[in-house]
Write an enzyme that holds these catalytic residues in place. Structure first.
Site, PDB file in Angstrom:
ATOM      1  N   SER A  86      75.780  82.808  83.670  1.00  0.00           N
ATOM      2  CA  SER A  86      75.210  83.149  82.360  1.00  0.00           C
ATOM      3  C   SER A  86      76.261  83.797  81.464  1.00  0.00           C
ATOM      4  CB  SER A  86      74.036  84.113  82.542  1.00  0.00           C
ATOM      5  OG  SER A  86      73.662  84.633  81.293  1.00  0.00           O
ATOM      6  N   LEU A  87      76.247  83.405  80.204  1.00  0.00           N
ATOM      7  CA  LEU A  87      77.208  83.978  79.251  1.00  0.00           C
ATOM      8  C   LEU A  87      76.585  85.111  78.451  1.00  0.00           C
ATOM      9  CD1 LEU A  87      78.751  80.601  78.135  1.00  0.00           C
ATOM     10  CD2 LEU A  87      79.853  82.343  79.530  1.00  0.00           C
ATOM     11  N   THR A 108      65.308  83.575  82.057  1.00  0.00           N
ATOM     12  CA  THR A 108      65.743  82.180  81.996  1.00  0.00           C
ATOM     13  C   THR A 108      65.245  81.408  83.208  1.00  0.00           C
ATOM     14  OG1 THR A 108      67.632  80.746  81.513  1.00  0.00           O
ATOM     15  CG2 THR A 108      68.074  82.612  82.970  1.00  0.00           C
ATOM     16  N   LYS A 116      60.678  81.451  83.323  1.00  0.00           N
ATOM     17  CA  LYS A 116      60.049  81.614  81.999  1.00  0.00           C
ATOM     18  C   LYS A 116      58.523  81.584  82.069  1.00  0.00           C
ATOM     19  CE  LYS A 116      63.901  80.348  79.140  1.00  0.00           C
ATOM     20  NZ  LYS A 116      64.431  79.701  77.967  1.00  0.00           N
ATOM     21  N   GLY A 135      59.915  69.475  79.138  1.00  0.00           N
ATOM     22  CA  GLY A 135      59.908  70.664  79.994  1.00  0.00           C
ATOM     23  C   GLY A 135      59.742  71.929  79.173  1.00  0.00           C
ATOM     24  N   GLY A 136      60.161  73.044  79.748  1.00  0.00           N
ATOM     25  CA  GLY A 136      59.981  74.340  79.096  1.00  0.00           C
ATOM     26  C   GLY A 136      60.673  74.426  77.746  1.00  0.00           C
ATOM     27  N   GLY A 156      74.181  73.371  71.953  1.00  0.00           N
ATOM     28  CA  GLY A 156      73.258  74.497  72.112  1.00  0.00           C
ATOM     29  C   GLY A 156      73.867  75.877  71.914  1.00  0.00           C
TER      30      GLY A 156
HETATM   31  P1  ATR Z   1      63.511  73.311  81.174  1.00  0.00           P
HETATM   32  O1  ATR Z   1      62.622  74.493  81.370  1.00  0.00           O
HETATM   33  O2  ATR Z   1      64.980  73.658  81.181  1.00  0.00           O
HETATM   34  O3  ATR Z   1      63.135  72.464  80.008  1.00  0.00           O
HETATM   35  P2  ATR Z   1      62.138  71.663  83.082  1.00  0.00           P
HETATM   36  O4  ATR Z   1      60.868  72.308  82.652  1.00  0.00           O
HETATM   37  O5  ATR Z   1      62.375  71.492  84.531  1.00  0.00           O
HETATM   38  O6  ATR Z   1      63.367  72.441  82.500  1.00  0.00           O
HETATM   39  O7  ATR Z   1      62.230  70.240  82.342  1.00  0.00           O
HETATM   40  C1  ATR Z   1      63.285  69.389  82.557  1.00  0.00           C
HETATM   41  C2  ATR Z   1      63.156  68.151  81.646  1.00  0.00           C
HETATM   42  O8  ATR Z   1      64.241  67.284  81.969  1.00  0.00           O
HETATM   43  C3  ATR Z   1      61.894  67.334  81.864  1.00  0.00           C
HETATM   44  O9  ATR Z   1      61.539  66.706  80.653  1.00  0.00           O
HETATM   45  C4  ATR Z   1      62.355  66.304  82.902  1.00  0.00           C
HETATM   46  O10 ATR Z   1      61.607  65.100  82.944  1.00  0.00           O
HETATM   47  P3  ATR Z   1      60.278  64.983  83.869  1.00  0.00           P
HETATM   48  O11 ATR Z   1      59.209  65.727  83.151  1.00  0.00           O
HETATM   49  O12 ATR Z   1      60.029  63.541  83.982  1.00  0.00           O
HETATM   50  O13 ATR Z   1      60.649  65.625  85.188  1.00  0.00           O
HETATM   51  C5  ATR Z   1      63.731  66.011  82.393  1.00  0.00           C
HETATM   52  N1  ATR Z   1      64.607  65.466  83.433  1.00  0.00           N
HETATM   53  C6  ATR Z   1      65.273  66.155  84.372  1.00  0.00           C
HETATM   54  N2  ATR Z   1      65.999  65.310  85.148  1.00  0.00           N
HETATM   55  C7  ATR Z   1      65.776  64.054  84.675  1.00  0.00           C
HETATM   56  C8  ATR Z   1      66.243  62.739  85.015  1.00  0.00           C
HETATM   57  N3  ATR Z   1      67.094  62.548  86.030  1.00  0.00           N
HETATM   58  N4  ATR Z   1      65.803  61.695  84.283  1.00  0.00           N
HETATM   59  C9  ATR Z   1      64.954  61.857  83.252  1.00  0.00           C
HETATM   60  N5  ATR Z   1      64.470  63.068  82.874  1.00  0.00           N
HETATM   61  C10 ATR Z   1      64.858  64.148  83.578  1.00  0.00           C
END
Ligand code: ATR
Length: 277
Positions: free
Chosen positions: A15-16, A62, A66, A130-131, A243
């Site tokens: 983490s930065l 993080t 979350k 995702g989140g 980001g």
């Molecule tokens: P964060 O909280 O960082 O957003 P997360 O809730 O785990 O992390 O969500 C990760 C996102 O990356 C999701 O949209 C996930 O898709 P799925 O809902 O289908 O799991 C996407 N993601 C992660 N790895 C992936 C991969 N190899 N191909 C396509 N989508 C991926």
């Protein structure tokens, strides 16, 4: 005595936030210290009780905590409650209160880099559900005339996400393949998944080949500074953003929330750029 702040996550070693937070405290003459805490899943409740007991006045949250942190907080503000995710906690009158302004930090970064005050009728693609996508979608759904497509590998998760901004008229769920095909319809594309993050830098959720003229592509990843999708977008003529500004704003906004002091996020970005280059 120094005021103590921190961040919990797992993994957290890279983490930065400690770097840019402690630098900001020094630059602004604040008597405070920021520490990263690696917490195991099963220790989350104890860790939070311990942080309260030793007087930590605020902490950032993080991945992967979350959502998981919510049951262990005393209160959660309505927006974070709705997003079911907390990114910052403040100690108020003996209570830990959770908030979420990830989406607002991203939106501020976007508007600044696009040179806009607000959004109006843009067509926007969100990659991922995702989140991080959740917070970004929530922030975008306040603009009632924008068109939002959400593309995710698991389409059911995108359907769930759509319910968050339920008052938003123009939101559609599409497949990643459709998003790729229709990429020239979007004014803004935001990449919210972890795909392309270091060390897997040769991956991308979508191949960029035919963007709309004047398109803006934002990736919430900051390491590497230019992900594969951003590189392709730049080569395709788009304006791009990583980001880093979002990260700096999240940290600056946390400090302001905890201490009432405004600090320069531009300075934080300079440190981030130097460290990551
Ligand atoms: P964060 O909280 O960082 O957003 P997360 O809730 O785990 O992390 O969500 C990760 C996102 O990356 C999701 O949209 C996930 O898709 P799925 O809902 O289908 O799991 C996407 N993601 C992660 N790895 C992936 C991969 N190899 N191909 C396509 N989508 C991926």
């Amino acid at each position: 005595m120094s005021e103590l702040f921190g961040i919990i996550g797992n993994p957290i070693a890279h983490s930065l936030s400690p770097l840019i937070q402690n630098e900001a405290y020094q630059l602004n003459g604040m008597n405070a210290y920021f520490q990263a805490f690696h917490v195991e899943n099963e220790d989350l409740e104890t860790a939070i009780a311990g942080m309260k007991a030793i007087g930590i006045k605020g902490f950032m949250v993080t991945v992967p905590f979350k959502a998981k942190v919510i049951p262990f907080l005393d209160e959660v503000d309505p927006i974070a409650e709705k997003k079911k995710a907390v990114n910052v906690v403040k100690f108020i009158d003996g209570k830990y209160v959770g908030y979420n302004f990830d989406g607002e930090a991203w939106l501020q970064a976007l508007l600044e880099d696009m040179g806009l005050k607000s959004l109006s009728k843009e067509t926007i693609l969100i990659l991922g559900a995702g989140g991080a996508a959740q917070s970004i979608y929530y922030a975008l759904s306040q603009f009632e005339n924008v068109h939002i497509d959400i593309a995710n590998r698991t389409m059911e998760k995108a359907e769930e996400l759509k319910k968050l901004g339920q008052t938003h008229r123009y939101t559609n769920i599409i497949s990643l393949e459709d998003a790729e095909r229709r990429q020239d319809q979007y004014d803004i594309i935001v990449q919210t998944t972890s795909i392309g993050m270091w060390p897997e830098t040769n991956r991308s959720p979508m191949n960029i080949t035919h963007l709309k003229k004047g398109a803006f592509v934002s990736d919430i990843i900051y390491n590497p500074a230019e992900t594969k999708i951003l590189k392709q977008a730049r080569e395709n003529g788009a304006q791009t953003q990583n980001g880093m500004k979002m990260l700096a704003l999240q940290n600056a906004l946390s400090i302001e929330m905890w201490t009432g002091q405004k600090v320069s996020y531009e300075r934080m970005m300079e440190s981030l750029e130097k460290t990551l280059s």
